[in-house]
Write a protein that holds these residues in place. Structure first.
Motif, PDB file in Angstrom:
ATOM      1  N   HIS A 187       0.773  -1.277  -0.093  1.00 25.89           N
ATOM      2  CA  HIS A 187      -0.063   0.163  -0.103  1.00 25.89           C
ATOM      3  C   HIS A 187       0.760   1.338   0.007  1.00 25.89           C
ATOM      4  O   HIS A 187       0.934   2.018  -0.862  1.00 25.89           O
ATOM      5  N   GLN A 245      -0.788  -9.435   8.852  1.00 27.97           N
ATOM      6  CA  GLN A 245      -1.532  -8.054   8.839  1.00 27.97           C
ATOM      7  C   GLN A 245      -0.848  -6.785   9.082  1.00 27.97           C
ATOM      8  O   GLN A 245      -0.026  -6.722   9.888  1.00 27.97           O
ATOM      9  N   HIS A 271      -2.796   0.038   8.292  1.00 23.57           N
ATOM     10  CA  HIS A 271      -4.204   0.226   7.764  1.00 23.57           C
ATOM     11  C   HIS A 271      -5.009  -0.870   7.718  1.00 23.57           C
ATOM     12  O   HIS A 271      -6.102  -1.240   7.199  1.00 23.57           O
ATOM     13  N   ALA A 323      -4.542  -4.001   6.240  1.00 22.31           N
ATOM     14  CA  ALA A 323      -4.366  -4.932   5.214  1.00 22.31           C
ATOM     15  C   ALA A 323      -4.189  -6.437   5.423  1.00 22.31           C
ATOM     16  O   ALA A 323      -3.384  -6.454   6.429  1.00 22.31           O
ATOM     17  N   CYS A 329      -2.892  -9.989  -1.021  1.00 23.17           N
ATOM     18  CA  CYS A 329      -3.883  -9.234  -0.187  1.00 23.17           C
ATOM     19  C   CYS A 329      -5.267  -9.609  -0.225  1.00 23.17           C
ATOM     20  O   CYS A 329      -5.534  -9.134  -1.651  1.00 23.17           O
ATOM     21  N   GLY A 377      -8.420  -5.000   2.326  1.00 20.68           N
ATOM     22  CA  GLY A 377      -7.638  -3.435   2.759  1.00 20.68           C
ATOM     23  C   GLY A 377      -7.511  -2.822   1.665  1.00 20.68           C
ATOM     24  O   GLY A 377      -7.804  -2.981   0.412  1.00 20.68           O
TER      25      GLY A 377
END
Ligand code: FES
Length: 111
Positions: free
Chosen positions: A47, A68, A72, A74, A83, A86
């Motif tokens: 991300h 995790q 945020h 994800a 992924c 998220g």
């Protein structure tokens, strides 16, 4: 062609234990043991490109089902780094190669 980076470590991880590793300055990752298999990923969330964990060697969600991201939230499947929820859903962690050699693990990455 860049030289591969390698890191050797003992294969003494407990089931679902994660351990951070450093292949070169600023190139960090982690190894996780699941069902007696070892997986390694670069410690970088797709991300924002920042580290995933908020505590040393802590990469899993509360249920220990997924990797995790602490920023945020994800969620990534531990056996292939995809992924599934998220802000970066559909993206993937960068996998590193893990070879088992007797009592040790050899992690290899080409950066
Ligand atoms: S930085 Fe990892 S989900 Fe946003």
């Amino acid at each position: 062609m860049p030289e591969p980076l390698t890191h050797r470590m003992a294969n003494d991880l407990a089931e679902l234990e994660c351990r951070e590793i450093e292949l070169a300055e600023g190139v960090t990752g982690f190894v996780i043991r699941i069902d007696n298999q070892f997986y390694a990923y670069r410690n970088r969330c797709p991300h924002l490109g920042i580290e995933l964990n908020w505590m040393p060697n802590q990469f899993l969600d509360a249920d220990k089902c997924f990797i995790q991201c602490s920023t945020h939230g994800a969620l990534f499947t531990p056996d292939d780094g995809h992924c599934i929820a998220g802000p970066c859903a559909g993206d993937q962690l960068t996998p590193w190669q893990v070879q088992q050699e007797n009592d040790s693990l050899l992690i290899t990455a080409t950066i």
